[in-house]
Enzyme design. Structure first.
Site, PDB file in Angstrom:
ATOM      1  N   GLY A 116       0.831  -1.220   0.000  1.00 45.91           N
ATOM      2  CA  GLY A 116       0.000   0.000   0.000  1.00 45.91           C
ATOM      3  C   GLY A 116       0.853   1.252   0.000  1.00 45.91           C
ATOM      4  N   GLY A 138      -0.120   5.025  -0.997  1.00 47.57           N
ATOM      5  CA  GLY A 138      -1.168   5.749  -0.280  1.00 47.57           C
ATOM      6  C   GLY A 138      -0.638   6.913   0.540  1.00 47.57           C
ATOM      7  CG  ASP A 142      -0.420   0.790  -3.959  1.00 51.08           C
ATOM      8  OD1 ASP A 142      -0.333   1.492  -2.940  1.00 51.08           O
ATOM      9  OD2 ASP A 142      -1.514   0.524  -4.509  1.00 51.08           O
ATOM     10  CB  ILE A 143      -3.278  -3.072  -5.996  1.00 54.14           C
ATOM     11  CG1 ILE A 143      -3.959  -4.034  -6.949  1.00 54.14           C
ATOM     12  CG2 ILE A 143      -4.146  -1.857  -5.719  1.00 54.14           C
ATOM     13  CD1 ILE A 143      -5.224  -4.661  -6.373  1.00 54.14           C
ATOM     14  CE1 TYR A 160      -9.482   1.303   7.814  1.00 52.61           C
ATOM     15  CE2 TYR A 160     -10.371   2.757   9.515  1.00 52.61           C
ATOM     16  CZ  TYR A 160      -9.296   2.295   8.764  1.00 52.61           C
ATOM     17  OH  TYR A 160      -8.050   2.833   8.978  1.00 52.61           O
TER      18      TYR A 160
HETATM   19  P1  NAD Z   1      -4.526   4.955   1.629  1.00 54.42           P
HETATM   20  O1  NAD Z   1      -5.939   4.642   1.285  1.00 54.42           O
HETATM   21  O2  NAD Z   1      -4.029   6.320   1.370  1.00 54.42           O
HETATM   22  O3  NAD Z   1      -3.557   3.941   0.886  1.00 54.42           O
HETATM   23  C1  NAD Z   1      -3.816   2.571   0.841  1.00 54.42           C
HETATM   24  C2  NAD Z   1      -3.086   1.994  -0.353  1.00 54.42           C
HETATM   25  O4  NAD Z   1      -3.393   0.606  -0.415  1.00 54.42           O
HETATM   26  C3  NAD Z   1      -3.501   2.609  -1.681  1.00 54.42           C
HETATM   27  O5  NAD Z   1      -2.365   3.124  -2.359  1.00 54.42           O
HETATM   28  C4  NAD Z   1      -4.139   1.458  -2.457  1.00 54.42           C
HETATM   29  O6  NAD Z   1      -3.869   1.483  -3.827  1.00 54.42           O
HETATM   30  C5  NAD Z   1      -3.496   0.256  -1.782  1.00 54.42           C
HETATM   31  N1  NAD Z   1      -4.284  -0.964  -1.913  1.00 54.42           N
HETATM   32  C6  NAD Z   1      -5.622  -1.116  -1.831  1.00 54.42           C
HETATM   33  N2  NAD Z   1      -5.959  -2.406  -2.051  1.00 54.42           N
HETATM   34  C7  NAD Z   1      -4.805  -3.084  -2.242  1.00 54.42           C
HETATM   35  C8  NAD Z   1      -4.499  -4.433  -2.506  1.00 54.42           C
HETATM   36  N3  NAD Z   1      -5.454  -5.365  -2.638  1.00 54.42           N
HETATM   37  N4  NAD Z   1      -3.184  -4.776  -2.630  1.00 54.42           N
HETATM   38  C9  NAD Z   1      -2.209  -3.858  -2.534  1.00 54.42           C
HETATM   39  N5  NAD Z   1      -2.443  -2.552  -2.311  1.00 54.42           N
HETATM   40  C10 NAD Z   1      -3.732  -2.167  -2.156  1.00 54.42           C
HETATM   41  O7  NAD Z   1      -4.323   4.538   3.158  1.00 54.42           O
HETATM   42  P2  NAD Z   1      -3.344   5.186   4.227  1.00 54.42           P
HETATM   43  O8  NAD Z   1      -4.029   6.358   4.794  1.00 54.42           O
HETATM   44  O9  NAD Z   1      -1.998   5.338   3.665  1.00 54.42           O
HETATM   45  O10 NAD Z   1      -3.390   4.047   5.348  1.00 54.42           O
HETATM   46  C11 NAD Z   1      -2.364   3.095   5.525  1.00 54.42           C
HETATM   47  C12 NAD Z   1      -2.702   2.233   6.720  1.00 54.42           C
HETATM   48  O11 NAD Z   1      -2.832   3.063   7.892  1.00 54.42           O
HETATM   49  C13 NAD Z   1      -4.035   1.485   6.608  1.00 54.42           C
HETATM   50  O12 NAD Z   1      -3.911   0.245   7.262  1.00 54.42           O
HETATM   51  C14 NAD Z   1      -5.005   2.358   7.380  1.00 54.42           C
HETATM   52  O13 NAD Z   1      -6.054   1.611   7.916  1.00 54.42           O
HETATM   53  C15 NAD Z   1      -4.105   2.883   8.489  1.00 54.42           C
HETATM   54  N6  NAD Z   1      -4.604   4.140   9.045  1.00 54.42           N
HETATM   55  C16 NAD Z   1      -4.570   5.285   8.314  1.00 54.42           C
HETATM   56  C17 NAD Z   1      -5.033   6.461   8.896  1.00 54.42           C
HETATM   57  C18 NAD Z   1      -5.023   7.771   8.147  1.00 54.42           C
HETATM   58  O14 NAD Z   1      -5.548   8.768   8.662  1.00 54.42           O
HETATM   59  N7  NAD Z   1      -4.420   7.843   6.968  1.00 54.42           N
HETATM   60  C19 NAD Z   1      -5.541   6.446  10.195  1.00 54.42           C
HETATM   61  C20 NAD Z   1      -5.602   5.241  10.885  1.00 54.42           C
HETATM   62  C21 NAD Z   1      -5.089   4.091  10.302  1.00 54.42           C
HETATM   63  C1  AKB Z   2     -10.296   6.978   8.392  1.00 52.59           C
HETATM   64  O1  AKB Z   2     -10.861   8.069   8.626  1.00 52.59           O
HETATM   65  O2  AKB Z   2     -10.853   5.988   7.930  1.00 52.59           O
HETATM   66  C2  AKB Z   2      -8.844   6.869   8.770  1.00 52.59           C
HETATM   67  C3  AKB Z   2      -8.711   6.312  10.138  1.00 52.59           C
HETATM   68  C4  AKB Z   2      -8.839   7.186  11.305  1.00 52.59           C
HETATM   69  O3  AKB Z   2      -8.521   5.130  10.295  1.00 52.59           O
HETATM   70  N1  AKB Z   2      -8.238   8.148   8.646  1.00 52.59           N
END
Ligand code: NAD
Ligand code: AKB
Length: 331
Positions: A29, A32, A53-54, A158
């Site tokens: 991922g 992201g 990434d996918i 989620y």
């Molecule tokens: P994001 O949505 O920005 O990025 C996720 C990435 O995963 C994307 O680039 C997407 O293309 C890729 N993806 C989706 N399906 C896939 C698959 N089948 N195989 C490979 N890649 C795939 O998410 P993020 O904000 O960077 O979050 C990263 C992690 O942190 C996640 O586990 C999320 O739950 C966690 N998280 C994020 C936040 C936040 O505020 N950003 C908060 C809490 C937790």
């Molecule tokens: C979301 O809003 O889904 C994320 C998270 C807090 O996990 N930013």
């Protein structure tokens, strides 16, 4: 002493010198919101970092591999071929997108995480990072200063996937000896990439709209408070946790980590201090209900005690930095 030897000694004995560490790191991922910045930070510390990434990246990316985390044989092959020793598993579907496509969220978040943990156990990887979220909490969780150990009754799919992931992390640590570590990230705010379909995305969008149009319509109600964190703090927390000695890690589900917490009204007031013409209005939608079921602030004393977590950014410092960096990008 010849000049070459002198320069080598100067670099090695310089107080800032840190040798590149002998790890080979896969980041799923990686395209992201977090992955983009984490890969950058990891690449400064480790020589072999493989962003996966996918989706294909939209700019040239060193060592990129296209990889679907649901394709376990392909992931096993990549981990063997590249002699991967650590995985940062970031691939996921976030909360708002997950409510619109619950089965996809379940598949990617739950099965993807299990695939990574199972491969980590089979191939005896050194360390794995599987982030969780404040989304594991729900309407019956104490909302203020939410404890590390408390009621977890998520109402989003989620959140359900993240809670299941936390419990699998405990299982793989206890039963299979995987050194898996995790943070319950709050909503993350950064200027380098846009967020990927979560409930907390408003807190990034607002900065872009403020600079472009002096106006933002918030889908979160004015007084809904959520825990948030500036991206440099989140990256530092991740690296600190992953580099902490094993004996310091007492929690294998996931650590609460706090940064700041604010409402849209407070965030818009902080932006208005810097951009006096900025104004906001509100059209709350389903994401506000999700936000209301999440904590408003977190108790992160376990992270502070175990591996010294302390955030560096408060609301004012973060707002100034966001505006400065985004303004520079726009210019
Ligand atoms: P994001 O949505 O920005 O990025 C996720 C990435 O995963 C994307 O680039 C997407 O293309 C890729 N993806 C989706 N399906 C896939 C698959 N089948 N195989 C490979 N890649 C795939 O998410 P993020 O904000 O960077 O979050 C990263 C992690 O942190 C996640 O586990 C999320 O739950 C966690 N998280 C994020 C936040 C936040 O505020 N950003 C908060 C809490 C937790
Ligand atoms: C979301 O809003 O889904 C994320 C998270 C807090 O996990 N930013």
């Amino acid at each position: 002493m010849d000049l070459g030897l002198f320069l080598i000694c100067f670099v090695i004995f310089h107080p800032q010198f840190k040798p590149m560490k002998e790890e080979s790191i896969l980041v799923t991922g990686a395209g992201g919101q977090i992955g983009t910045e984490l890969v950058e930070a990891l690449s400064k510390r480790y020589e072999k970092v493989y962003p996966a990434d996918i989706r294909l990246p939209n700019h040239p990316t060193k060592n990129f591999i296209q990889l679907d985390v649901l394709d376990k044989p392909r992931m096993e092959e990549a981990i063997s071929d590249l002699k991967i020793s650590q995985v940062y598993h970031l691939a996921a579907i976030l909360s708002a997108k997950g409510e619109q496509n619950p089965m996809l969220a379940w598949e990617v978040n739950f099965k993807g995480t299990l695939n990574v943990l199972e491969i980590a156990a089979e191939k005896k990887l050194n360390r794995v990072f599987c982030p969780s979220s404040i989304a594991v909490f729900g309407p019956n969780t104490p909302s203020v200063n939410t404890p590390q150990h408390t009621i977890t009754d998520p109402t989003t799919i989620y959140g359900v996937t993240k809670l299941a992931g936390e419990r699998w992390c405990v299982h793989y640590f206890q039963k299979r000896g995987v050194d898996v570590r995790s943070l319950r990230y709050p909503g993350l705010i950064g200027y380098k990439t846009m967020p990927g379909g979560g409930t907390t995305d408003y807190a990034v969008e607002i900065f872009h709209e403020a600079l472009k149009n002096n106006h933002y319509t918030s889908y979160i109600a004015p007084d809904t408070r959520m825990p948030m964190m500036f991206m440099p703090d989140a990256i530092r927390a991740t690296l600190n946790l992953m580099e902490a000695p094993t004996e310091q890690i007492t929690i294998r589900s996931s650590y609460n980590v706090a940064g700041v917490n604010f409402t849209p009204r407070e965030l818009s007031a902080a932006i208005k201090k810097q951009l006096p013409d900025f104004n906001i209005d509100y059209q709350p939608d389903f994401r506000d209900l999700i936000a209301q079921s999440w904590p408003s602030s977190l108790d992160d004393s376990a992270a502070a005690n175990d591996w010294g977590w302390k955030p560096a950014y408060d609301l004012e410092k973060m707002v100034k930095e966001m505006l400065l960096q985004l303004q520079a990008k726009l210019v």
